[in-house]
Write a protein that holds these residues in place. Structure first.
Motif, short mmCIF file in Angstrom:
data_model
loop_
_atom_site.label_atom_id
_atom_site.label_comp_id
_atom_site.label_asym_id
_atom_site.label_seq_id
_atom_site.Cartn_x
_atom_site.Cartn_y
_atom_site.Cartn_z
N ASN A 16 -12.87 3.75 1.10
CA ASN A 16 -12.87 2.29 1.13
C ASN A 16 -14.26 1.73 0.91
N LEU B 141 -5.61 1.81 6.90
CA LEU B 141 -6.21 2.06 5.59
C LEU B 141 -7.66 2.53 5.68
N LYS B 142 -8.25 2.47 6.87
CA LYS B 142 -9.62 2.95 7.05
C LYS B 142 -9.70 4.47 6.85
N PRO C 161 -8.84 0.55 -0.57
CA PRO C 161 -8.95 -0.75 0.09
C PRO C 161 -10.37 -1.30 0.09
N GLU D 236 -12.44 -7.56 7.65
CA GLU D 236 -11.12 -8.06 7.24
C GLU D 236 -10.64 -7.32 5.99
N LEU D 237 -9.43 -6.80 6.02
CA LEU D 237 -8.83 -6.16 4.85
C LEU D 237 -8.47 -7.23 3.83
N TYR E 15 -12.80 -4.25 2.08
CA TYR E 15 -12.92 -5.05 3.30
C TYR E 15 -14.08 -6.04 3.18
N LEU F 133 -6.33 -4.06 -2.31
CA LEU F 133 -6.48 -2.75 -2.93
C LEU F 133 -7.12 -2.98 -4.29
N ALA G 290 0.82 -1.22 0.00
CA ALA G 290 0.00 0.00 0.00
C ALA G 290 0.85 1.26 0.00
N THR H 284 -16.92 -1.96 1.54
CA THR H 284 -17.18 -3.24 2.20
C THR H 284 -17.96 -4.11 1.22
N GLY I 217 -4.95 -2.85 8.44
CA GLY I 217 -6.39 -2.72 8.23
C GLY I 217 -6.96 -1.48 8.87
N GLU I 218 -6.46 -1.13 10.03
CA GLU I 218 -6.91 0.08 10.72
C GLU I 218 -6.39 1.34 10.02
#
Length: 287
Positions: free
Chosen positions: A225, A220-221, A260, A267-268, A262, A271, A55, A227, A217-218
């Motif tokens: 993004n 990239l929030k 990203p 869960e990530l 999820y 990309l 990333a 889901t 994962g945190e």
């Protein structure tokens, strides 16, 4: 450990040497950084560990904030305090004139890339060309200065705070401020006080790297993004794209660029990038 380390680089150390320190202390060999700092500069340096290296382009592109100490009335061949300094014997401008000139740099900023920089041409950095006796080609860099404020004037010293887009050369800004004041100037000290949402007040020395760690994962929030539903998330783990209908939630503008994706459980996965009416995987994470 797959994530971001917010490390404080001291002045006098190269970014490469700091990265080697982090690798040695942490034992994380698979690591890189999201943008260098000049050896004389200090402040926030983002270290990418493990899968976070995939990333890097996102973190490199984050906005930056600096505190810079500029010396007016002198020139440096490197545009900073490490070079050969020559006084210009220019007349001292008024504080009102200094304020006017500094504020004029807010907005679009087109500037000449410094000869002593890590900018590359044909695989060779500008400063390498210069140190070999050559002359790097002139390149114009386009960036944006969102905020520029004077912290203190104590002529010949001028302290400013700058928030700007990625790719802004603060040494060039010091040069151009001095040029517009007809005094000449060079960058005496530089501290990077933030990179995106990573701040100097939260950065740590290499020995305390765990305290400066944010899971990927945190981290990239903070970017736009999406889901996905369970079926699309499962396919994406194998690099298979998906459609708009597979998206359960959108956060931010996902019409352009890489962002990203999820799973519904947080869960990530990867990309991804929009391609016409569908989305394709650019980098799949192995977390």
């Amino acid at each position: 450990m797959d994530g971001i380390l917010n490390i404080c680089k001291p002045a006098g150390l190269t970014s490469h040497d700091l990265l080697e320190q982090v690798r040695k202390i942490s034992g994380i060999r698979k690591s890189g950084h999201a943008g260098t700092l000049d050896p004389f500069a200090s402040g926030v340096m983002i270290v990418l560990s493990g899968e976070a290296r995939k990333a890097s382009r996102l973190f490199i592109g984050l906005d930056k904030e600096y505190r810079a100490l500029i010396c007016l009335g002198a020139l440096s061949d490197t545009l900073d305090s490490t070079g050969r300094i020559e006084p210009t014997n220019a007349l001292q401008p008024t504080e009102s004139k200094i304020s006017q000139v500094v504020k004029s740099f807010k907005g679009d900023y087109r500037h000449l890339v410094p000869d002593y920089s890590a900018k590359k041409i044909d695989g060779k950095k500008f400063y390498e060309i210069k140190r070999e006796g050559g002359t790097p080609p002139q390149r114009i860099q386009e960036s944006e200065i969102y905020e520029i404020e004077i912290e203190k004037i104590d002529y010949p010293l001028l302290e400013i705070r700058v928030r700007c887009s990625s790719g802004t050369y603060i040494r060039a800004l010091a040069r151009d401020i001095g040029g517009n004041l007809s005094t000449g100037a060079y960058l005496k000290e530089l501290s990077r006080i933030s990179v995106g949402s990573f701040y100097l007040k939260n950065s740590v020395i290499p020995e305390d790297y765990k305290k400066g760690y944010t899971p990927l994962g945190e981290a990239l929030k903070s970017f736009p993004n999406i889901t996905l539903n369970s079926s699309a998330a499962s396919r994406l783990k194998h690099g298979i794209g998906f459609s708009e209908n597979d998206i359960l939630e959108k956060n931010g503008n996902i019409s352009t660029g890489v962002f990203p994706a999820y799973s519904e459980g947080g869960e990530l996965i990867a990309l991804v990038e929009k391609e016409n009416d569908n989305f394709r995987a650019r980098r799949v994470f192995n977390l």
